[in-house]
Scaffold this motif. Structure first.
Motif, PDB file in Angstrom:
ATOM      1  N   ILE A  50     -15.059   7.372  66.663  1.00  0.00           N
ATOM      2  CA  ILE A  50     -14.967   8.818  66.860  1.00  0.00           C
ATOM      3  C   ILE A  50     -16.238   9.344  67.504  1.00  0.00           C
ATOM      4  CG2 ILE A  50     -14.699  11.045  65.711  1.00  0.00           C
ATOM      5  CD1 ILE A  50     -13.073   9.527  63.547  1.00  0.00           C
ATOM      6  N   LYS A  53     -16.369   8.548  71.200  1.00  0.00           N
ATOM      7  CA  LYS A  53     -15.496   9.397  72.003  1.00  0.00           C
ATOM      8  C   LYS A  53     -16.008  10.826  72.122  1.00  0.00           C
ATOM      9  CE  LYS A  53     -11.497   8.311  69.956  1.00  0.00           C
ATOM     10  NZ  LYS A  53     -10.087   8.427  69.645  1.00  0.00           N
ATOM     11  N   ASN A  54     -16.666  11.345  71.090  1.00  0.00           N
ATOM     12  CA  ASN A  54     -16.978  12.765  71.049  1.00  0.00           C
ATOM     13  C   ASN A  54     -18.456  13.118  71.188  1.00  0.00           C
ATOM     14  OD1 ASN A  54     -14.294  13.948  70.454  1.00  0.00           O
ATOM     15  ND2 ASN A  54     -14.439  12.616  68.686  1.00  0.00           N
ATOM     16  N   CYS A  55     -19.358  12.219  70.848  1.00  0.00           N
ATOM     17  CA  CYS A  55     -20.769  12.598  70.733  1.00  0.00           C
ATOM     18  C   CYS A  55     -21.660  12.098  71.858  1.00  0.00           C
ATOM     19  CB  CYS A  55     -21.336  12.100  69.406  1.00  0.00           C
ATOM     20  SG  CYS A  55     -20.418  12.675  67.958  1.00  0.00           S
ATOM     21  N   ILE A  95     -16.037  20.178  67.148  1.00  0.00           N
ATOM     22  CA  ILE A  95     -15.363  19.132  67.918  1.00  0.00           C
ATOM     23  C   ILE A  95     -14.335  18.347  67.115  1.00  0.00           C
ATOM     24  CG2 ILE A  95     -17.218  18.813  69.578  1.00  0.00           C
ATOM     25  CD1 ILE A  95     -18.054  16.352  67.916  1.00  0.00           C
ATOM     26  N   LEU A  96     -14.411  18.388  65.802  1.00  0.00           N
ATOM     27  CA  LEU A  96     -13.467  17.647  64.972  1.00  0.00           C
ATOM     28  C   LEU A  96     -12.601  18.612  64.194  1.00  0.00           C
ATOM     29  CD1 LEU A  96     -15.855  14.841  63.689  1.00  0.00           C
ATOM     30  CD2 LEU A  96     -14.262  14.748  65.596  1.00  0.00           C
TER      31      LEU A  96
END
Length: 112
Positions: A50, A53-55, A95-96
């Motif tokens: 995760i 993908k996001n940070c 974002i989550l």
């Protein structure tokens, strides 16, 4: 059909529309089963995946800073809060969407 050449085209169009309509139901069912909703499967969340993908796009590949600040060594509760709610200044958006994802990411990053 020999007298009216438009009839085959109308039949093909009706068949195509019906096929698209019924295929959309199949696609919706596949989407639900892929998310684990209909099969009852529990999907294991990997904080590392995760975070990748996001940070890394803002905080760098090793999360020590890039366009955004370093997040290595931050408190897990702070990471979880910011990931779910964003910052008050608007520098970081939320974002989550789920608590489980945020906890997995917070555990991974705080353990670096």
């Amino acid at each position: 059909m020999r007298n009216n050449p438009l009839i085959p085209y109308v039949l093909i169009m009706a068949f195509g529309i019906g096929l698209i309509f019924f295929m959309s139901f199949e696609g919706a069912a596949d989407k639900n089963s892929a998310e684990g909703e209909t099969s009852g499967e529990v999907v294991e969340l990997s904080g590392e995946e995760i975070a990748q993908k996001n940070c890394i796009s803002c905080h760098g590949g090793d999360l020590t800073g890039g366009m955004g600040p370093s997040i290595v060594g931050l408190d897990a509760e702070h990471i979880k809060d910011v990931a779910l709610n964003g910052t008050e200044s608007g520098g970081m958006p939320a974002i989550l969407k789920t608590e489980a994802e945020a906890q997995a990411v917070a555990d991974y990053i705080s353990g670096l």
